[in-house]
Design an enzyme around this catalytic site. Sequence first.
Site, PDB file in Angstrom:
ATOM      1  CG  ASP A 351     118.858  79.681 -39.702  1.00 12.67           C
ATOM      2  OD1 ASP A 351     117.753  80.326 -39.357  1.00 12.67           O
ATOM      3  OD2 ASP A 351     119.808  78.689 -39.972  1.00 12.67           O
ATOM      4  CD  GLU A 352     119.191  75.986 -42.916  1.00  9.93           C
ATOM      5  OE1 GLU A 352     120.505  75.684 -43.851  1.00  9.93           O
ATOM      6  OE2 GLU A 352     119.550  75.494 -41.496  1.00  9.93           O
ATOM      7  CB  THR A 490     128.244  72.074 -32.337  1.00 12.76           C
ATOM      8  OG1 THR A 490     127.270  72.708 -31.710  1.00 12.76           O
ATOM      9  CG2 THR A 490     129.490  73.715 -32.474  1.00 12.76           C
TER      10      THR A 490
HETATM   11  C1  ACM Z   1     123.289  78.937 -40.899  1.00 15.35           C
HETATM   12  O1  ACM Z   1     124.268  78.633 -41.797  1.00 15.35           O
HETATM   13  N1  ACM Z   1     121.065  78.284 -42.115  1.00 15.35           N
HETATM   14  C2  ACM Z   1     122.781  80.222 -41.427  1.00 15.35           C
END
Ligand code: ACM
EC number: 3.2.1.52
Length: 634
Positions: A351-352, A490
């Site tokens: 991700d990202e 978190t």
């Molecule tokens: C995510 O919330 N970056 C998977």
Amino acid sequence: MGTGNTNSSIADSNANSMNRPPEFSIIPEPVSLLKTNGFFTLPEEVIILASPEMKLVVDYLKEKLTVPTGKFVSEFTNTQAAATIRLVLNHNPNAALGNEGYQLSVTSGVITIKANQTAGLFYGVQTLLQLFPKEIESKELISGIKWKIPCVEIMDYPRVAWRGLMFDVARHFFTKQEVKQYIDAMVRYKFNLLHLHLTDDEGWRLEIKGLPKLTEVGAWNVKKVGEFGNFSTPTADEPRTYGGFYTQDDIRELVKYAKDRFVDILPEIDVPGHSLAAIVSYPDLSCTPGAEAYRVRSGEKIMDWSKGPPPFALVDNTLCPANEKVYSFLDSVITQVAALFPFEYIHMGGDEAPINYWQKSDAIKALMQKEGLKDMHQVQGYFEKRVQKIVESKGKKFMGWDEILNGNMSPSAAVMSWRSAAYGIQASREKHEVVMSPQNMTYLDLMQADPVTEARVYSSIRLGKAYEFDPIPAGADPKYIKGGQANLWTEQVYNIRQAEYMTWPRGYAIAESVWSPKEKKNWTNFTGKVEQHFQRMDIAETKYSPGIYDPVLKVSRSADRQVMVELSTELDGLDIYYSFDNSTPDRFYPKYTEKLVVPKDASQMRLITYKGKQIMGRLMTVSVDDLNKRAGRR
Ligand code: ACM
């Protein structure tokens, strides 16, 4: 937090009163429940009839019954014994129950739980415990309780097989004991999967033999508190002593602890983005010169999202797809992860991942030319395919966040859909296995009430929105939907009490969404049960958010530019009282009935909710400056 109804005769005289607790408060709602005549009362000596292969369930049940009740609980395998609770594994499997279903029969003389597998017996036990008075949740002996439950016949099984919670132990570290505490709470709601997000920019949490710096350097940052994301950059003299990691022995212990409670642990190593802790430990994993100067993130700004996605990285937190050392590094890591975690999937993130440093890298340019890669999606796709091969070479299945779909992955790559359900729907149609965890319904890091009462993050998901979660949305190919989960990131969660607060009660909503038949979900019934479970969690000393008792604000500006506040509540039956004179409202103050106009010179609005004469919500104080901002342009 009380229900506000201590007078049962009033409740009884008004069968439709919303103050009346539901007759049964089982979360998640069972497939079928039939109330029969009479009651069962726990005798002084409880005899559990079971066979040796049920030992885990028996031990669990014994402890749950003995601690609060002080009863003498013993177990027998002799079918002649005068059993109080019979646990039965079906010789001829009942196809309707599958691997995790159960039948629970409570008569005045005996409790019987039948299942095809021990997991089903365990879930039958969870339901049984929820039938007992709430004091069954006590961690110490409680006297004066009649341990009595109504006679019922329950048949139950889950809607989907993957029922998960993700716990981010990278942004803040949570000890082995805290993870166990989290597991203890989740199994009460029949979750069977714990996804541990083990690595990120703020910490690498897993001992890897032969790569000691990952945990000597990568597991530690500078302790800061406040609003994570905009902290000052740590100075050289601030001690990097905040964090921690799990040894391989710790992981084996956690895996066993979870498995003993019918929970699998899915490990996530998040690459190629979110990898700053690994890069700081081994800077030559980066494409970017000067990575030696990077430090593990302590909550300072490292991404600019204003032009994303993808985000614009202020430091290069990516592993370099053009560097062979990255793949041998990942081979070492994945080899050990595969050996430590028996679960069949390994989650490799994806991700990202920012691309602005890759765009500047000569190594990436050379890779693109060599491999015929046309853009940065294809560069990440190249990386993901190589990582998938490594994962599969260790006998595991590869899973990633839904961005991996940009890379034209084969259907053998499983997808965790987070940006929206649409990605999961599309992936299922392309025959990828899919776990649904859309951020607009299942993200537990988001606030669950008004920002004035919550640890502030960028957005909110109230309980009602979480309850809308459907792991098999319209348009998806259900054959490829493995299930669903909620994700607790978190960044803004500094301790286990806050982790619990963020998880519950939304975790109840997710549990009911992944376990119960869709047609059994009912918001009114559910919220009644939620209030009962709050009382159980009070006794268990598990924290939860009471946000459902707080008012919901909708702020607007009238044609003549005045600020208007519309108030509502998620729960029926709450009254809202307010003040604009800075004093503390109670139920003798004005009661909200229609949209309020904020008085010209007021400096704050204060709100409180009641059910009848009982305070239910938290005192909310919202400054008029804040209301003005929410209302938009003056
Ligand atoms: C995510 O919330 N970056 C998977």
